[in-house]
Design an enzyme around this catalytic site. Structure first.
Site, mmCIF file in Angstrom:
data_model
loop_
_atom_site.group_PDB
_atom_site.id
_atom_site.type_symbol
_atom_site.label_atom_id
_atom_site.label_comp_id
_atom_site.label_asym_id
_atom_site.label_seq_id
_atom_site.Cartn_x
_atom_site.Cartn_y
_atom_site.Cartn_z
ATOM 1 C CE LYS A 31 -0.572 15.907 11.030
ATOM 2 N NZ LYS A 31 -1.625 14.782 10.616
ATOM 3 C CD GLN A 43 5.436 26.180 9.076
ATOM 4 O OE1 GLN A 43 6.286 27.010 8.702
ATOM 5 N NE2 GLN A 43 5.317 25.200 8.167
ATOM 6 C CE LYS A 88 5.779 34.902 22.720
ATOM 7 N NZ LYS A 88 6.973 34.760 23.724
ATOM 8 N N GLY A 89 4.434 33.715 16.069
ATOM 9 C CA GLY A 89 4.942 33.243 14.694
ATOM 10 C C GLY A 89 5.685 32.037 14.979
ATOM 11 C CG LEU A 125 -3.564 29.356 17.370
ATOM 12 C CD1 LEU A 125 -3.934 30.401 16.027
ATOM 13 C CD2 LEU A 125 -4.600 29.750 18.376
ATOM 14 N N GLY A 154 6.926 30.161 12.181
ATOM 15 C CA GLY A 154 7.513 29.767 10.634
ATOM 16 C C GLY A 154 8.950 29.800 10.667
ATOM 17 C CD GLU A 155 10.515 33.931 9.104
ATOM 18 O OE1 GLU A 155 11.364 34.546 8.143
ATOM 19 O OE2 GLU A 155 9.770 34.252 9.765
ATOM 20 C CB ILE A 182 3.563 29.795 2.083
ATOM 21 C CG1 ILE A 182 3.780 30.055 3.165
ATOM 22 C CG2 ILE A 182 3.045 31.187 1.052
ATOM 23 C CD1 ILE A 182 5.229 31.025 3.450
#
Length: 597
Positions: free
Chosen positions: A493, A498, A560-561, A490, A563-564, A324
Site C-alpha cells: 500500500k 510512492q 530496493k527504494g 515490505l 520513492g523516486e 517524510i
C-alpha cells in the site's frame, strides 16, 4: 547558457567512456542525433518550510522541516562552534520534502542566530515565493544525444552529453548523463556532464535528481530511433537489454526489467496500437501510446537503530531517521514486529530526533534499505541477548540453544518449529529482575566487488496513453501503467502510494512545471501556486501500479527504494505518446500548447 560563465567539466568524476563511440557512430547504419532540454522545476511541498529554534545556555534545540536531522545537527554545531552533542534537531514528521529538506538552508541558521541573539525561542516560516528561491530546485538541462544502430536494431554507439547550471558558490550533485552508461547493452558509449556557474538560487536535489532529466533525453532518442528503424519501441529496448551490468561486467543483484516490459505491455494493451503516428482518434481527440524503460540507482548509507523490550511486553525501536510521508513508521513497525514475534500494536517506533541513533537522510530512495536492515539487526541482536540471558539457566527451555536455533512467536522465544515450548520475553525479564533489555543494530552497505555482483537499484517500465485535442493542442494523460521491480516490497500500500505520487510529479514535469527566471533581474517570475503550474486532480488519471521481481540479493532484506522510480520515465513516455498521437516530436519540457499547434 552564457559561454562566458565559468564551466566545470566532469564535476563528479563520473564521465564514462568505453569502446570508440565517435568511430562507431560514423560507421553506424542508422543514427539519431538531437538536443533535448528540460526546464527548471521547483520542489513544492504543500507546507512551506519552517524552523523553530531555542537556546538553553549552549544547548540548541531546533524543530525543522528537514529530511536529515543529523545533517542539521552537524551543520549548526559547526556554524555556532558548539559540540554536536549540544545540538538537538527534531523532525518526527515532515509533510513533504521531495529533496528540498536534504540540506541545511540559510533560513535555518538565521533562525538559530536570532534565537541566540534575542535569548528567546524564534520561529521562521518561509513564504511560498521564498520556497522558490531558498530551498533549491531541479536545474534545467541541455542534452545532446547521438545514437547509432544497425538496421536490425542493435545499438552500436551512445554519446550523451549534458550541461546544467549551478550557483556561483555552491555544489549540486546532478550527473544527468551518467545513467546512460549502464542503461543498455552497447559496446561504444561516452557520457559527459558539465556544469556552468550562474547567478541563480542554488539548485539541489528534487525527486529523482539527474535520472529524471537524463532519462527523458535517452528514452526520447530511443523512441526516435525506433521510428527511424520501423521497429516497435518495446522491441528495440528488449533487443538491447543488458543482462550484465554494462560498466562493471557483473551480474545484477536483482533485475526484473524484462518482466516489467512484458507485464506492462500486456496490462496496457500495447500491441493493440496502430504504430503509425496520428492514426488513432476518438472524435476530435488524437490518441497516442508511449513507453519508456526506467531505472534508479542503488543507494544506501550506514545506519543505526536501537531496540528495547520492556517488562510489559511492549517494544520500542528508535532511530534518528525521519518520515517524510513515505510510510517509514509503518514499515519499520512491521519489520520490528515480525522480527520480535509481536503484534504490531505492541511495537512503537520513534524517529526524527538527532539524540537517537545516527541515521542517513530520507532521500535517494535509500532509507528503507538502510534503516530496515538496521532495525532488523537491532531486533535480531535483542533476541540474541534474551537467548544468552537464558543460556546459563539449566531449568530454562532455552538452555543450550544457540540464537540461530530459536524462533519467536507471540512474544515467546522457542526452539525452531516448537512454538509451544520456550519462554516469553516478559518471563525472562521478571526472573532476572530486569525492567527492560536493549540492543543496538547497524547496517553497512557491502561493496560490489565483495558481493561479486552489481548493486541494482529499482527498475521499471512506464506505459502512457495521451489524448491531444487536434485543434487546440491540449494534452490530457488518459491512463498510466507502471510496472516496478522494487525487490522485496515490505508494504504494498505505501509502496504503491510512492509510485502514484512519483507519477504525478512526472506528469507535472512533462506538461506543467517550469520555474521562470527574469533574465535581467534574476527574479523568479512565477513563484506562487497561482503562476507555477502543477497537476491537479483533473490532470491525474487512474493509475495501474504492479510490482514484479524477486528480493534483491544485494540487501539482507531484499529491498530496493521506490520513492523516486515512479517519476523517472513519465516525461519520456508522455512525450513519446504525444509524438505517436500527433506526429510532432517535442524535445523540450514542459510540452506546451504552442509546440503542438
Amino acid at each position: 547558457m552564457d559561454p562566458r560563465a565559468p564551466q566545470i567539466d566532469d564535476p563528479w568524476e563520473l564521465d564514462h567512456s568505453r569502446g570508440d563511440a565517435a568511430a562507431a557512430l560514423a560507421a553506424a547504419e542508422v543514427t539519431v542525433e538531437a538536443t533535448y532540454t528540460t526546464a527548471d522545476n521547483t520542489n513544492n511541498p504543500l507546507g512551506p518550510f519552517a524552523t523553530l529554534a531555542s537556546w538553553d545556555g549552549d544547548r540548541l534545540t531546533v524543530h525543522d522541516s528537514t529530511q536529515w536531522p543529523f545533517g542539521v545537527r552537524s551543520a549548526l554545531a559547526a556554524v555556532f562552534k558548539v559540540p554536536e552533542s549540544s545540538v538537538r534537531a527534531l523532525a518526527p514528521y515532515v509533510g513533504g520534502g521531495f529533496g528540498a529538506g536534504l540540506r541545511v538552508w540559510p533560513h535555518v541558521i538565521l533562525t538559530a542566530a536570532a534565537a541566540r541573539r534575542l535569548g528567546r525561542p524564534v520561529k521562521l516560516v518561509l513564504t511560498r515565493p521564498q520556497m522558490f528561491t531558498s530551498v533549491g530546485h531541479r536545474p534545467k538541462s541541455v542534452q545532446r544525444i547521438a545514437v547509432g544502430a544497425t538496421r536490425a536494431g542493435d545499438l552500436v554507439a551512445l554519446d550523451h552529453r549534458s550541461v546544467s547550471p549551478v550557483a556561483m558558490e555552491d555544489e549540486d550533485y546532478e550527473p544527468i548523463a551518467s545513467g546512460t552508461a549502464s542503461a543498455y547493452r552497447c559496446d561504444n558509449v561516452r557520457t559527459r556532464d558539465r556544469q556552468v556557474r550562474l547567478n541563480i538560487p542554488s539548485p539541489a536535489s528534487m525527486r529523482a535528481p539527474a535520472e529524471s532529466q537524463g532519462n527523458f533525453a535517452l528514452e526520447s532518442a530511443l523512441d526516435e530511433l525506433s521510428y527511424k528503424l520501423g521497429m516497435d519501441p518495446l522491441e528495440l529496448r528488449l533487443r538491447n537489454y543488458a543482462e550484465l551490468h554494462p560498466v562493471h561486467g557483473l551480474p545484477w543483484s536483482g533485475k526484473a526489467l524484462r518482466e516489467c516490459y512484458e507485464v506492462g505491455a500486456q496490462r496496457f494493451g500495447w500491441f493493440a496500437r496502430d504504430p503509425v503516428p496520428r492514426s488513432m482518434r476518438d472524435g476530435h481527440w488524437l490518441i497516442g501510446y508511449g513507453m519508456a524503460g526506467v531505472s534508479y540507482p542503488w543507494y544506501a548509507m550506514d545506519c543505526h537503530a536501537q531496540a528495547t523490550l520492556h517488562r510489559d511486553g511492549s517494544a520500542l525501536v528508535r532511530s534518528a531517521a525521519t518520515d517524510i510521508g513515505t510510510g517509514t513508521y509503518t514499515v519499520m513497525t512491521q519489520l520490528a514486529a515480525e522480527c520480535l514475534g509481536l503484534p504490531m500494536e505492541r511495537v512503537r517506533v520513534d524517529l526524527g530526533d538527532s539524540d537517537m541513533p545516527v541515521a542517513p537522510p530520507a532521500g535517494g530512495s535509500g532509507l528503507t534499505v538502510a534503516l530496515g536492515n538496521a532495525v532488523v539487526d537491532a531486533c535480531s541482536r535483542l533476541v540474541r541477548r534474551f537467548v544468552e540471558l537464558a543460556a546459563p539457566d539449566g531449568t530454562s527451555a532455552l538452555s543450550g540453544l544457540s540464537p540461530e536455533s530459536v524462533g519467536v512467536t507471540r512474544g515467546r522465544i522457542h526452539p525452531v518449529g516448537r512454538p509451544e515450548h520456550g519462554e516469553t520475553f516478559t518471563g525472562l525479564l521478571d526472573r532476572h529482575g530486569l525492567v527492560e533489555l536493549t540492543a543496538n543494530g547497524h547496517s553497512t552497505p557491502r561493496p560490489q566487488d565483495e558481493l561479486g555482483m552489481a548493486l541494482s537499484g529499482a527498475f521499471g517500465a512506464g506505459f502512457v496513453e495521451v489524448r491531444v485535442d487536434a485543434d487546440l493542442g491540449l494534452v490530457r494523460v488518459a491512463r498510466v501503467v507502471s510496472v516496478i521491480d522494487g525487490g522485496r516490497i515490505l508494504n504494498e500500500k505505501t509502496a504503491r502510494s510512492q509510485i502514484v505520487g512519483g507519477t504525478v510529479g512526472g506528469i507535472g514535469m512533462a506538461l506543467f512545471e517550469e520555474t521562470v527566471t527574469d533574465a535581467p533581474s534574476g527574479r523568479i517570475a512565477n513563484g506562487t501556486f497561482g503562476d507555477y503550474l502543477i497537476p491537479v486532480n483533473a490532470d491525474v488519471p487512474a493509475m495501474d501500479v504492479v510490482f514484479v521481481g524477486d528480493p534483491d540479493r544485494g540487501s539482507p532484506l531484499g529491498t530496493k527504494g521506490v520513492g523516486e522510480i515512479g517519476l523517472v520515465g513519465v516525461a519520456a513516455a508522455v512525450a513519446n505518446a504525444v509524438h505517436h498521437a500527433t506526429g510532432r516530436r517535442v524535445r523540450s519540457l514542459p510540452l506546451t500548447l504552442d509546440a503542438l499547434l
